[in-house]
Design an enzyme around this catalytic site. Sequence first.
Site, PDB file in Angstrom:
ATOM      1  N   LYS A 120       0.837  -1.210   0.000  1.00  0.00           N
ATOM      2  CA  LYS A 120       0.000   0.000   0.000  1.00  0.00           C
ATOM      3  C   LYS A 120       0.875   1.264   0.000  1.00  0.00           C
ATOM      4  CE  LYS A 120      -2.513   1.096   3.636  1.00  0.00           C
ATOM      5  NZ  LYS A 120      -2.600   2.383   4.286  1.00  0.00           N
ATOM      6  N   ASP A 138      -6.780   1.203   0.811  1.00  0.00           N
ATOM      7  CA  ASP A 138      -6.826   1.224   2.279  1.00  0.00           C
ATOM      8  C   ASP A 138      -8.241   0.834   2.716  1.00  0.00           C
ATOM      9  OD1 ASP A 138      -8.401   3.391   1.718  1.00  0.00           O
ATOM     10  OD2 ASP A 138      -7.332   4.786   3.026  1.00  0.00           O
TER      11      ASP A 138
END
Length: 210
Positions: A120, A138
């Site tokens: 991420k 997310d």
Amino acid sequence: MNKQKRQEIFARLRDDNPNPKTELNYSNPFELLVAVTLSAQSTDVGVNKATDKLFPVANTPEAIVELGVDGLKSYIKTLGLYNAKAENVYKACQILVEKHNSEVPDTREALEALPGVGRKTANVVLNTAFRQPTMAVDTHIFRVSNRTKIAPGKNVLEVEKKLLKFVPKEFLLDAHHWLILLGRYICTARKPRCGACLIEDLCEFKDKTS
Ligand code: SF4
């Protein structure tokens, strides 16, 4: 969800906010990398408070190595997991100095090889600093993608791959910012504010609030 709906959703999100930005404060790729690494399980506001003091003192890999782990901790101790974050950022800075000429690399492989940098974080840096079309999924993006049915998936990787496949090309670079902001402020976890949502008529969530 069909192609036309996705096109219309992102067109509306773009018209509402043509230049979406991360809410983390940064002024170069290195500051962004540090801020994103510090943001795990912390709010952007909390990270900004810490980095507003840290970056004027140390905003290069060398300066953070010079500061040392304990010095770094003193700036970030208001953040959750600050001990591990300080160790990771320090070690990442050592690697940047030794292997990357103190520059932030622009490849996923090199970024993910840095301590504390997962998929991420690498996606955020590749997209925001280097303008590569990546999707940093997310908790907000995961929720919004599933509720709306823009890109439903059982896990973040599945959602990431579907977003890359289904988001119309012209919106790919900024899509993750729009989805984060939608999830953070409108399509909130406990009770989505559907009545205030720009895309209510296009969203396919079955339990919309009035
Ligand atoms: S209509 Fe409701 S569920 Fe759909 S995106 Fe908007 S806030 Fe979320």
